[in-house]
Design a protein around this motif. Structure first.
Motif, mmCIF file in Angstrom:
data_model
loop_
_atom_site.group_PDB
_atom_site.id
_atom_site.type_symbol
_atom_site.label_atom_id
_atom_site.label_comp_id
_atom_site.label_asym_id
_atom_site.label_seq_id
_atom_site.Cartn_x
_atom_site.Cartn_y
_atom_site.Cartn_z
ATOM 1 N N GLY A 87 12.294 6.617 -5.750
ATOM 2 C CA GLY A 87 10.639 5.845 -5.748
ATOM 3 C C GLY A 87 10.810 4.770 -4.541
ATOM 4 N N ALA A 88 11.464 4.377 -3.967
ATOM 5 C CA ALA A 88 11.687 3.182 -4.069
ATOM 6 C C ALA A 88 12.005 3.034 -2.046
ATOM 7 C CB ALA A 88 12.860 1.444 -4.120
ATOM 8 N N GLU A 89 12.534 4.202 -1.687
ATOM 9 C CA GLU A 89 12.749 4.581 -0.560
ATOM 10 C C GLU A 89 10.993 5.250 -0.180
ATOM 11 O OE1 GLU A 89 15.043 8.327 2.104
ATOM 12 O OE2 GLU A 89 15.558 7.963 0.151
ATOM 13 N N ALA A 90 10.788 6.009 -0.844
ATOM 14 C CA ALA A 90 9.521 6.466 -0.019
ATOM 15 C C ALA A 90 8.348 5.357 -0.256
ATOM 16 C CB ALA A 90 8.684 7.736 -1.301
ATOM 17 N N ALA A 91 7.993 4.668 -1.299
ATOM 18 C CA ALA A 91 7.144 3.328 -0.644
ATOM 19 C C ALA A 91 7.427 2.664 0.427
ATOM 20 C CB ALA A 91 7.327 2.162 -1.885
ATOM 21 N N ARG A 92 9.333 2.435 0.782
ATOM 22 C CA ARG A 92 8.981 1.790 2.065
ATOM 23 C C ARG A 92 8.691 2.951 2.965
ATOM 24 N NH1 ARG A 92 13.996 0.990 -0.692
ATOM 25 N NH2 ARG A 92 14.986 3.014 0.228
ATOM 26 N N LEU A 93 8.786 4.211 3.259
ATOM 27 C CA LEU A 93 8.530 4.776 4.250
ATOM 28 C C LEU A 93 7.167 4.966 4.644
ATOM 29 C CD1 LEU A 93 11.391 8.038 3.505
ATOM 30 C CD2 LEU A 93 11.272 6.630 5.737
ATOM 31 N N ALA A 94 7.093 5.229 2.930
ATOM 32 C CA ALA A 94 4.895 4.849 3.166
ATOM 33 C C ALA A 94 4.105 4.003 3.611
ATOM 34 C CB ALA A 94 4.694 5.071 1.811
ATOM 35 N N GLN A 95 5.000 2.635 3.838
ATOM 36 C CA GLN A 95 4.493 2.101 4.274
ATOM 37 C C GLN A 95 5.089 1.629 6.069
ATOM 38 O OE1 GLN A 95 6.014 -2.163 1.926
ATOM 39 N NE2 GLN A 95 4.932 -3.776 3.904
ATOM 40 N N LEU A 96 6.465 1.776 5.881
ATOM 41 C CA LEU A 96 6.580 1.285 7.330
ATOM 42 C C LEU A 96 6.262 2.931 8.519
ATOM 43 C CD1 LEU A 96 9.359 0.729 9.551
ATOM 44 C CD2 LEU A 96 10.517 2.719 8.575
ATOM 45 N N LEU A 97 5.671 4.200 7.908
ATOM 46 C CA LEU A 97 4.872 4.692 8.451
ATOM 47 C C LEU A 97 3.481 5.057 8.667
ATOM 48 C CD1 LEU A 97 7.383 8.434 7.760
ATOM 49 C CD2 LEU A 97 7.706 6.627 10.210
ATOM 50 N N ASP A 98 2.960 4.210 7.950
ATOM 51 C CA ASP A 98 1.517 4.171 6.959
ATOM 52 C C ASP A 98 1.242 5.833 7.314
ATOM 53 O OD1 ASP A 98 -0.736 3.150 6.940
ATOM 54 O OD2 ASP A 98 -1.384 3.551 8.961
ATOM 55 N N LEU A 99 1.980 6.577 6.149
ATOM 56 C CA LEU A 99 1.600 7.301 5.517
ATOM 57 C C LEU A 99 1.600 7.852 3.883
ATOM 58 C CD1 LEU A 99 3.779 10.182 8.732
ATOM 59 C CD2 LEU A 99 1.083 9.852 7.970
ATOM 60 N N ASN A 100 1.489 8.914 3.488
ATOM 61 C CA ASN A 100 1.312 9.225 2.120
ATOM 62 C C ASN A 100 1.873 10.480 2.509
ATOM 63 O OD1 ASN A 100 0.412 6.793 0.582
ATOM 64 N ND2 ASN A 100 -1.763 7.542 1.516
#
Length: 126
Positions: A56-69
């Motif tokens: 969950g934390a990894e997905a949240a970081r990636l979503a913020q980093l890439l500006d994607l869901n």
């Protein structure tokens, strides 16, 4: 949801039983095979306990980093594609920190007794 015991409790109980009740009576190749089985149960126990939170934390970081869901798989694929295309590299703000934290989260499950992992975890807890 199932009643207790939880999958974590079950895998831990089996590993503890094998370690304390069966292992002392074995030697040689049989003892080695039992240690492998116990290590697998220990890894599965850690994975059950830690993976959901770290994913969950990894997905949240990636979503913020890439500006994607998207799912964790989709976000990691997008990151890999951007790296391959040269759109993202280690100078991208937040990427080195994300990669390091993801590595530490994976080590917490796979190899929590590595000296380097323990040292880094200690630094982060100071």
């Amino acid at each position: 949801m199932q009643d207790e015991p939880t999958p974590i409790e079950l895998t831990k109980a089996v590993a503890d039983f094998l370690r304390s009740e069966i292992a002392p009576g074995l030697s040689g190749h049989q003892a080695f095979k039992l240690r492998v089985a116990v290590n697998i149960l220990d890894l599965v126990t850690r994975q059950l306990a830690l993976e959901q939170g770290s994913d969950g934390a990894e997905a949240a970081r990636l979503a913020q980093l890439l500006d994607l869901n998207g799912s964790l798989f989709e976000l990691n694929r997008a990151l890999a594609d951007r790296i391959a295309d040269g759109k993202v590299d280690l100078t991208t703000p937040g990427l080195p920190e994300h990669l390091w934290q993801t590595t530490l989260d994976k080590l917490a499950i796979d190899q929590p007794n590595y000296a380097s992992y323990k040292r880094e975890r200690g630094r982060r807890n100071e």
